[in-house]
Design a protein around this motif. Sequence first.
Motif, PDB file in Angstrom:
ATOM      1  N   ILE A 111     -11.540  -9.875   6.450  1.00 51.32           N
ATOM      2  CA  ILE A 111     -11.915  -9.568   8.122  1.00 51.32           C
ATOM      3  C   ILE A 111     -11.755  -8.931   7.803  1.00 51.32           C
ATOM      4  O   ILE A 111     -12.057  -7.926   8.179  1.00 51.32           O
ATOM      5  CB  ILE A 111     -11.186 -10.931   8.853  1.00 51.32           C
ATOM      6  N   HIS A 112     -10.374  -8.927   8.759  1.00 46.28           N
ATOM      7  CA  HIS A 112     -10.393  -7.018   9.827  1.00 46.28           C
ATOM      8  C   HIS A 112      -8.998  -6.275   8.527  1.00 46.28           C
ATOM      9  O   HIS A 112      -9.066  -5.143   9.257  1.00 46.28           O
ATOM     10  CB  HIS A 112     -10.469  -7.669  10.830  1.00 46.28           C
ATOM     11  N   ALA A 113      -8.489  -6.836   7.643  1.00 41.66           N
ATOM     12  CA  ALA A 113      -7.254  -6.602   7.266  1.00 41.66           C
ATOM     13  C   ALA A 113      -7.681  -5.692   5.973  1.00 41.66           C
ATOM     14  O   ALA A 113      -8.822  -6.036   4.975  1.00 41.66           O
ATOM     15  CB  ALA A 113      -6.537  -7.297   6.925  1.00 41.66           C
ATOM     16  N   VAL A 114      -7.377  -4.663   5.681  1.00 42.60           N
ATOM     17  CA  VAL A 114      -7.295  -3.868   4.324  1.00 42.60           C
ATOM     18  C   VAL A 114      -6.433  -4.474   2.981  1.00 42.60           C
ATOM     19  O   VAL A 114      -5.616  -4.206   3.554  1.00 42.60           O
ATOM     20  CB  VAL A 114      -6.855  -1.934   5.106  1.00 42.60           C
ATOM     21  N   ASN A 115      -8.045  -4.444   2.556  1.00 40.99           N
ATOM     22  CA  ASN A 115      -7.291  -5.463   1.903  1.00 40.99           C
ATOM     23  C   ASN A 115      -5.554  -4.221   0.400  1.00 40.99           C
ATOM     24  O   ASN A 115      -5.443  -3.146   0.191  1.00 40.99           O
ATOM     25  CB  ASN A 115      -7.802  -5.352  -0.333  1.00 40.99           C
ATOM     26  N   ILE A 136       5.536   0.705  -9.782  1.00 41.05           N
ATOM     27  CA  ILE A 136       5.526   1.318  -8.234  1.00 41.05           C
ATOM     28  C   ILE A 136       5.534  -0.136  -7.207  1.00 41.05           C
ATOM     29  O   ILE A 136       5.481  -1.457  -7.840  1.00 41.05           O
ATOM     30  CB  ILE A 136       3.889   1.847  -8.518  1.00 41.05           C
ATOM     31  N   SER A 137       6.706   0.016  -6.376  1.00 42.08           N
ATOM     32  CA  SER A 137       6.598  -1.122  -5.701  1.00 42.08           C
ATOM     33  C   SER A 137       6.154  -0.374  -4.535  1.00 42.08           C
ATOM     34  O   SER A 137       6.869   0.466  -3.845  1.00 42.08           O
ATOM     35  CB  SER A 137       8.638  -1.196  -5.655  1.00 42.08           C
ATOM     36  N   ALA A 138       5.968  -1.357  -3.392  1.00 41.96           N
ATOM     37  CA  ALA A 138       5.323  -0.772  -2.028  1.00 41.96           C
ATOM     38  C   ALA A 138       5.736  -1.787  -1.349  1.00 41.96           C
ATOM     39  O   ALA A 138       5.844  -2.821  -0.914  1.00 41.96           O
ATOM     40  CB  ALA A 138       3.899  -0.780  -2.273  1.00 41.96           C
ATOM     41  N   HIS A 139       6.307  -1.508  -0.068  1.00 38.22           N
ATOM     42  CA  HIS A 139       6.923  -2.264   1.169  1.00 38.22           C
ATOM     43  C   HIS A 139       5.680  -2.101   2.528  1.00 38.22           C
ATOM     44  O   HIS A 139       5.677  -0.822   2.606  1.00 38.22           O
ATOM     45  CB  HIS A 139       7.933  -1.787   1.917  1.00 38.22           C
ATOM     46  N   TYR A 140       4.851  -3.455   2.379  1.00 38.90           N
ATOM     47  CA  TYR A 140       3.733  -3.475   3.246  1.00 38.90           C
ATOM     48  C   TYR A 140       4.526  -3.330   5.310  1.00 38.90           C
ATOM     49  O   TYR A 140       5.024  -4.377   5.520  1.00 38.90           O
ATOM     50  CB  TYR A 140       3.004  -4.415   3.620  1.00 38.90           C
ATOM     51  N   LEU A 141       4.996  -2.779   5.880  1.00 46.69           N
ATOM     52  CA  LEU A 141       5.089  -2.588   6.978  1.00 46.69           C
ATOM     53  C   LEU A 141       4.499  -2.599   8.507  1.00 46.69           C
ATOM     54  O   LEU A 141       5.430  -3.407   8.979  1.00 46.69           O
ATOM     55  CB  LEU A 141       5.819  -1.398   7.406  1.00 46.69           C
ATOM     56  N   THR A 142       3.587  -2.162   7.983  1.00 47.23           N
ATOM     57  CA  THR A 142       2.391  -3.160   9.969  1.00 47.23           C
ATOM     58  C   THR A 142       0.906  -2.453   9.221  1.00 47.23           C
ATOM     59  O   THR A 142       0.865  -2.181   8.369  1.00 47.23           O
ATOM     60  CB  THR A 142       2.116  -1.382  10.901  1.00 47.23           C
ATOM     61  N   PRO A 143      -0.017  -3.324   9.822  1.00 42.84           N
ATOM     62  CA  PRO A 143      -1.483  -3.758   9.486  1.00 42.84           C
ATOM     63  C   PRO A 143      -1.996  -2.724   9.810  1.00 42.84           C
ATOM     64  O   PRO A 143      -2.091  -1.392  10.137  1.00 42.84           O
ATOM     65  CB  PRO A 143      -1.923  -4.630   9.634  1.00 42.84           C
ATOM     66  N   SER A 144      -2.761  -2.043   8.308  1.00 46.03           N
ATOM     67  CA  SER A 144      -3.513  -0.838   8.204  1.00 46.03           C
ATOM     68  C   SER A 144      -5.189  -1.412   8.307  1.00 46.03           C
ATOM     69  O   SER A 144      -5.616  -2.519   8.434  1.00 46.03           O
ATOM     70  CB  SER A 144      -3.930  -0.374   6.425  1.00 46.03           C
ATOM     71  N   VAL A 145      -5.483  -0.358   8.996  1.00 45.37           N
ATOM     72  CA  VAL A 145      -7.022  -0.294   9.909  1.00 45.37           C
ATOM     73  C   VAL A 145      -8.061   0.227   9.374  1.00 45.37           C
ATOM     74  O   VAL A 145      -7.273   1.751   8.743  1.00 45.37           O
ATOM     75  CB  VAL A 145      -6.961  -0.043  11.455  1.00 45.37           C
ATOM     76  N   PRO A 146      -9.248   0.504   9.322  1.00 47.71           N
ATOM     77  CA  PRO A 146      -9.737   1.211   8.423  1.00 47.71           C
ATOM     78  C   PRO A 146      -9.871   2.188   9.128  1.00 47.71           C
ATOM     79  O   PRO A 146     -10.047   2.628  10.546  1.00 47.71           O
ATOM     80  CB  PRO A 146     -11.256   0.826   8.243  1.00 47.71           C
ATOM     81  N   GLY A 147      -9.721   3.421   8.732  1.00 48.46           N
ATOM     82  CA  GLY A 147     -10.184   4.754   9.357  1.00 48.46           C
ATOM     83  C   GLY A 147      -9.420   6.059   8.599  1.00 48.46           C
ATOM     84  O   GLY A 147      -8.366   6.056   7.510  1.00 48.46           O
ATOM     85  N   PRO A 148      -9.051   6.806   9.909  1.00 52.81           N
ATOM     86  CA  PRO A 148      -8.152   8.047   9.153  1.00 52.81           C
ATOM     87  C   PRO A 148      -6.661   7.566   8.053  1.00 52.81           C
ATOM     88  O   PRO A 148      -6.435   6.548   9.291  1.00 52.81           O
ATOM     89  CB  PRO A 148      -8.388   8.994   9.641  1.00 52.81           C
ATOM     90  N   ALA A 149      -5.993   8.406   7.253  1.00 55.70           N
ATOM     91  CA  ALA A 149      -4.501   8.303   7.310  1.00 55.70           C
ATOM     92  C   ALA A 149      -4.128   9.843   6.646  1.00 55.70           C
ATOM     93  O   ALA A 149      -4.771  10.015   6.385  1.00 55.70           O
ATOM     94  CB  ALA A 149      -4.546   6.700   6.531  1.00 55.70           C
ATOM     95  N   VAL A 150      -3.232   9.190   6.269  1.00 59.18           N
ATOM     96  CA  VAL A 150      -2.377  10.241   5.776  1.00 59.18           C
ATOM     97  C   VAL A 150      -1.296  10.566   4.509  1.00 59.18           C
ATOM     98  O   VAL A 150      -0.815   9.082   5.302  1.00 59.18           O
ATOM     99  CB  VAL A 150      -1.746  11.921   6.697  1.00 59.18           C
ATOM    100  N   ILE A 151      -1.663  10.333   4.079  1.00 56.75           N
ATOM    101  CA  ILE A 151      -0.024   9.913   2.817  1.00 56.75           C
ATOM    102  C   ILE A 151       1.012  11.373   2.853  1.00 56.75           C
ATOM    103  O   ILE A 151       0.596  12.543   2.295  1.00 56.75           O
ATOM    104  CB  ILE A 151      -0.797   9.742   1.290  1.00 56.75           C
ATOM    105  N   ARG A 152       2.151  10.886   2.566  1.00 51.94           N
ATOM    106  CA  ARG A 152       3.194  12.160   2.638  1.00 51.94           C
ATOM    107  C   ARG A 152       3.910  11.521   1.046  1.00 51.94           C
ATOM    108  O   ARG A 152       4.232  11.452   1.218  1.00 51.94           O
ATOM    109  CB  ARG A 152       4.292  12.102   3.289  1.00 51.94           C
ATOM    110  N   THR A 153       4.195  12.538   0.589  1.00 52.30           N
ATOM    111  CA  THR A 153       4.679  12.082  -1.232  1.00 52.30           C
ATOM    112  C   THR A 153       6.039  13.236  -1.553  1.00 52.30           C
ATOM    113  O   THR A 153       6.073  14.478  -0.641  1.00 52.30           O
ATOM    114  CB  THR A 153       3.768  12.256  -2.282  1.00 52.30           C
TER     115      THR A 153
END
Lengths: 287, 287
Positions: free
Chosen positions: A44-48, A72-89
């Motif tokens: 639908i509209h959610a990014v997998n 690797i543990s991931a906590h999903y905070l808010t829904p992602s949408v298609p488009g630009p993103a930045v990852i800070r490590t």
Amino acid sequence: MSTSTETSPAAEAAALSEFDRDTAVTLREAGVYDAELSAGWTIIHAVNGGYLLALLGRALGDHLPHPDPFTISAHYLTPSVPGPAVIRTETVRTGRTLSTGTASLYQYAEDGTEVERIRVLASYGDLGALPDDVRTSAVPPAFAPIEQCFSAADNPAPAIPGSSAIADRLDLRLDPSCVGWAIGAPSGKGEMRAWFGLADGREPDALSLLLAVDALPPTSFELGLKGWTPTVELTTHVRCRPAPGPLRVSITTRNLAGGFLEEDAEVWDSADRLVAQSRQLARAPRG
Amino acid sequence: MSTSTETSPAAEAAALSEFDRDTAVTLREAGVYDAELSAGWTIIHAVNGGYLLALLGRALGDHLPHPDPFTISAHYLTPSVPGPAVIRTETVRTGRTLSTGTASLYQYAEDGTEVERIRVLASYGDLGALPDDVRTSAVPPAFAPIEQCFSAADNPAPAIPGSSAIADRLDLRLDPSCVGWAIGAPSGKGEMRAWFGLADGREPDALSLLLAVDALPPTSFELGLKGWTPTVELTTHVRCRPAPGPLRVSITTRNLAGGFLEEDAEVWDSADRLVAQSRQLARAPRG
């Protein structure tokens, strides 16, 4: 300068699989990566969530001195949408066999401020450096032969209305025992099993395992529940570099209670090795 | 000022259970807590990982707006030792039903610099606010009645040499099917099951579940392996506030390979509710 053994950048890009192209990250400055969340991996509209985890996993593998996600543990905070993103490590600790780091994926609000989508904490190692000892007592669950399993194309009236772009990226063949939900007759068991491959034939590796653990229909469908099961947290252990060929993914839910459920996934490769184990906590659908 | 309904600080401290006393944290400044790692929760010289997780869990529960750990992942970086420690917490996101935060436990090197021991990423909620729906298909594994199980006092020649202070803090009763290792006859199965309580009678709660998931002898003992199984990562889902009375803890290892193993724990309360599920990745012993 020889041209016969060389590939042009354009040819290289064209040769990339859909998965590698859409999980690519670009180093902006030390520890900071730009990415583009592809609309090609949406339900639908959610990014997998598995696709997003693979993208974060790629950035961390670039940042840390070890290449492969061991846990690797991931906590999903808010829904992602298609488009630009930045990852800070950030590197938490560097050891001889394992290094630990965090990664955060942000997207941009209308006013340009960063909104955090996912926070990851992971320890990386080198799967190629592990000893060969295998004392696994687990056996693969029963899977029907792949030619007896069902692909999305076999379902004339999809139970999930709307577009599911991810279906075109995956070669997913659901076991006949787990497709009752698609014809309105869920089994009542919290089980989902499928043969898993990438549609363009790209072979599995540690990163694509992060996608595989969260790419099947939710077990809640077979429990007779419709609607969304948003992931709260997903932890994956990658235990072995997968052999080429289709993967078998088995997901089980045993404890649906208090508005939450767990999904336990195991992934087996074509050589019958248990290559990944994962568990997620998700919100149960209301329906 | 009434004295009849009031308790003096000294009396309050005396009334604290060993677990609450030894997992206490003191707010130093916003987000920073001082703690003292007690020598009372050690196995040989190592501080128990579940005890440390409970201590971090208490600090995060104080820092975040929600009280209970719903899902908490801990990566163990360097070995903790009894003595002073500082915990630094950060809020990642605050939502209506869940909030997410990180916590780091540091100890001090000889030159006074902080050395990070454990990094935690967790999402907290309110167990008391969950709906009552239970559709769990899991059933408790077979446990022998508690009076037929074995406590540490029943073992005349402990297989673990040296002091294990934690044994005095716990009322642990191992199922007869899982004690072969103690007499040199391990079952060969990756299973460990025990009734679990705190020795001073303190009843279980969400925090003590974080201890319970990592307090049994390692499953590797029953696989015939001696030596240490240091935890790399431990993720725990607390699913329900436990009822008073003894807990049943069942731990299973299915995949020992490549120098690592997983331990899957489930914890059942006296009301037959599955109150916690956890999985850890640990290094396999050499032996």
